[in-house]
Structures are given as structure tokens and as C-alpha cells.
Design a protein around this motif. Structure first.
Motif, PDB file in Angstrom:
ATOM      1  N   ILE A   1     140.252 -11.037  19.614  1.00  0.00           N
ATOM      2  CA  ILE A   1     141.504 -11.369  18.927  1.00  0.00           C
ATOM      3  C   ILE A   1     141.407 -11.041  17.447  1.00  0.00           C
ATOM      4  CG2 ILE A   1     143.115 -13.233  18.372  1.00  0.00           C
ATOM      5  CD1 ILE A   1     142.154 -14.666  20.904  1.00  0.00           C
TER       6      ILE A   1
ATOM      7  N   GLN B   1     137.019 -14.422  17.083  1.00  0.00           N
ATOM      8  CA  GLN B   1     137.659 -15.080  18.213  1.00  0.00           C
ATOM      9  C   GLN B   1     137.883 -14.069  19.328  1.00  0.00           C
ATOM     10  OE1 GLN B   1     141.234 -17.219  17.100  1.00  0.00           O
ATOM     11  NE2 GLN B   1     140.043 -18.993  16.469  1.00  0.00           N
ATOM     12  N   ARG B   2     137.634 -14.492  20.537  1.00  0.00           N
ATOM     13  CA  ARG B   2     137.886 -13.631  21.691  1.00  0.00           C
ATOM     14  C   ARG B   2     138.583 -14.449  22.775  1.00  0.00           C
ATOM     15  NH1 ARG B   2     131.782 -12.711  24.316  1.00  0.00           N
ATOM     16  NH2 ARG B   2     131.548 -14.821  25.197  1.00  0.00           N
ATOM     17  N   ARG B   3     139.326 -13.747  23.602  1.00  0.00           N
ATOM     18  CA  ARG B   3     140.005 -14.392  24.725  1.00  0.00           C
ATOM     19  C   ARG B   3     139.417 -13.845  26.022  1.00  0.00           C
ATOM     20  NH1 ARG B   3     144.541 -17.182  25.018  1.00  0.00           N
ATOM     21  NH2 ARG B   3     145.178 -16.504  22.942  1.00  0.00           N
TER      22      ARG B   3
ATOM     23  N   THR C   1     140.233 -19.330  24.988  1.00  0.00           N
ATOM     24  CA  THR C   1     139.747 -18.698  23.758  1.00  0.00           C
ATOM     25  C   THR C   1     138.394 -19.267  23.358  1.00  0.00           C
ATOM     26  OG1 THR C   1     140.943 -20.299  22.390  1.00  0.00           O
ATOM     27  CG2 THR C   1     142.055 -18.208  22.877  1.00  0.00           C
TER      28      THR C   1
ATOM     29  N   THR D   1     135.354 -19.106  19.985  1.00  0.00           N
ATOM     30  CA  THR D   1     135.078 -18.752  18.596  1.00  0.00           C
ATOM     31  C   THR D   1     133.581 -18.602  18.387  1.00  0.00           C
ATOM     32  OG1 THR D   1     137.040 -19.915  17.784  1.00  0.00           O
ATOM     33  CG2 THR D   1     135.293 -19.471  16.187  1.00  0.00           C
TER      34      THR D   1
END
Length: 294
Positions: free
Chosen positions: A184, A192-194, A204, A206
């Protein structure tokens, strides 16, 4: 049929037979004592009931070995030894106390021993061909939190290993429980990644730990509205180190289930059976990718 499949089927057959025999000993101890012995002493039904309890406990142990994602060669051979002990015990009873048994009793003793021998043969045939896992997966608990550890040595330089474990979108290619990963924002600490599950569920994460070329970690936002799993906290750590001429990557996942102490205990007992295969396949696929890149 694979060696693991052969061992698993023999173990499950052994466990099922032990359950049936154990229930019979407990439920019909009196009639069995009269059927098997010429003059059964008053304490024989109690002995048969205790034997039945022992058989049910044995069945539980054997079933747990069989239901593991990777059947253990060592523990399967331990079951084989226990089966051989049962056969040897039957032979000793017949030799030293054969006159105390009725013809029906002797037939039952050796019929059971015959089944046990078949289970032992099947278990041994399967166990002798089982190869140890290359990816090491283990589980432990820390203050009610389940810790899943995946460790694998690879014949690849440390920088190659780091590049692959740090390729977040490609994580979906090797993890069975992930269908897609999208970054993200950011690219290191605070990133941040989903992540998306196999049925489209998503959450999500972090990045809360980052040391270039060595380790990174993510904290899952389990508190977010719509988080799809019954977990109170989830954290992960991915790292790489040099081991002689090889490299080694390490994955540590910390999961604390929601609910009371009993619910967390049950999750910590059941989860290893569910996730150990997934983590082993993840390690194997990553290692194959790392070694093919060099």
C-alpha cells in the motif's frame, strides 16, 4: 502409494482396531473373562477394563502420529516396537499360562495378535521409506501465544535469499493461505501491505521491524473492523543469516487466539496439525526459488 501414505493408513487401522478392542474390553469385561479363561478370578474383569483404557490411550497416541502432516519415521517405528511387544506378550501368555485359557480364549488372543502383526508390517514398510523433512517446522507456546518457527538452509548467497523473502507480492506464489499481496505504501520500516486469503478475505499489516539485508517484521491489524480471523494478535518475523557456505532463512509467526484460556489452549493444540504442512511447503518453495536463482 507413497511411503507416508502407507504408514498413515496402517497407523489409522491400528488406532481404529485398538479403539474397538478397548471398548470391548471395557464394556464386556465380565463375559470376556468367562469366555477366555477356564476359571477366571474375581479380579480379571478389572484387569480387562484397565487393559481397555490402556488400548484407548494407545489408540489416541497412534492416531496423533498418523494425523500429523508428515508422518514421523521415528514414532512410527516406536509403534511397530509396541506392536511387536504385544505379539511377544501373547506368545509368553500362551507358553506359560496356556492351560488357563479356553480354546476360544486362545483363538481370540492369536486373532488379535494376527491383526497387530499386519499393522506392524504395514507401518514398517511405510516407515522405512520416509525421508526426513528438509524444512524444519516447530511450534511452541509463550504466555499463551503460539509461536510457529520455520527454518531452512539453502545453497544460495545471503543477498539472493534476502531479495526473495523481501519480495512481498511474490509471497502469494509460495504461501498456500495467501492469494495476493499488495504494497500500500512505503518500502521498509512503516511499510503497509494488504494480504488476501484464498476466498478474498483481506487484512492489512504494518512493518514494525526492519534491518536491511537481515530481518523484517510485520504486525497484523487484528483490531481493524472486518478482520476475518479469530486472532487477538498476529506478528511475523522474517530473517536471513549466513551458515558457512550456505544461507538460512527463518520465519517466526506469533499468534494469540481470541477467547478465554481454554479456547487459546485448544487453538494452540490444534493449530500445529493445520499449519505445519503449509509452513513446510512454504519453506520448500522458497528454497527452490532461491537455489534456482543462483
Amino acid at each position: 502409494m507413497s511411503d507416508q501414505s502407507t504408514a498413515r493408513k496402517a497407523l489409522l487401522a491400528n488406532a481404529s482396531f485398538s479403539v474397538l478392542t478397548g471398548i470391548a474390553c471395557i464394556a464386556a469385561a465380565g463375559p470376556f473373562a468367562k469366555l477366555m479363561l477356564n476359571a477366571p478370578p474375581d479380579w480379571m474383569p478389572l484387569v480387562l477394563r484397565l487393559l481397555g483404557i490402556g488400548l484407548l490411550s494407545f489408540a489416541l497416541i497412534v492416531a496423533s502420529i498418523a494425523m500429523n502432516h508428515r508422518v514421523s519415521r521415528f514414532w512410527t517405528l516406536q509403534v511397530v516396537q509396541a506392536d511387536l511387544g504385544w505379539i511377544a506378550g501373547t506368545a509368553a501368555l500362551t507358553w506359560f499360562y496356556g492351560t488357563h485359557f479356553t480354546i476360544s480364549g486362545l483363538v481370540i488372543l492369536w486373532a488379535v495378535a494376527g491383526f497387530v502383526a499386519m499393522f506392524a508390517i504395514g507401518q514398517y514398510r511405510g516407515a522405512k521409506g520416509i525421508k526426513p523433512a528438509i524444512t524444519d517446522v516447530s511450534f511452541s507456546t509463550q504466555d499463551g501465544t503460539l509461536v510457529a518457527t520455520t527454518r531452512r538452509k539453502v545453497k544460495a548467497p545471503k543477498d539472493v535469499v534476502w531479495k526473495i523473502i523481501n519480495d512481498h507480492p511474490a509471497y502469494a506464489d509460495v504461501a498456500d493461505n495467501i492469494s495476493k499481496v499488495e504494497v500500500i505504501e512505503g518500502d521498509s520500516l512503516g511499510m503497509q501491505r494488504r494480504c488476501y486469503g484464498p476466498d478474498g478475505e483481506n487484512w492489512t499489516e504494518t512493518c514494525d521491524l526492519y534491518e536491511e539485508g537481515r530481518i523484517y517484521g510485520f504486525n497484523v491489524h487484528t483490531e481493524a473492523e472486518g478482520y476475518p480471523y479469530p486472532f487477538d494478535t498476529v506478528q511475523g518475523r522474517w530473517s536471513v543469516d549466513t551458515k558457512g557456505i550456505e544461507s538460512e532463512f527463518l520465519i517466526e509467526i506469533f499468534v494469540k487466539a481470541k477467547g478465554n484460556a481454554f479456547a487459546r489452549m485448544m487453538f494452540n493444540k490444534i493449530a500445529p496439525y493445520k499449519f505445519s504442512g503449509l509452513l513446510e511447503r512454504l519453506g520448500d518453495r522458497w528454497a527452490e526459488r532461491m537455489e534456482s536463482t543462483t
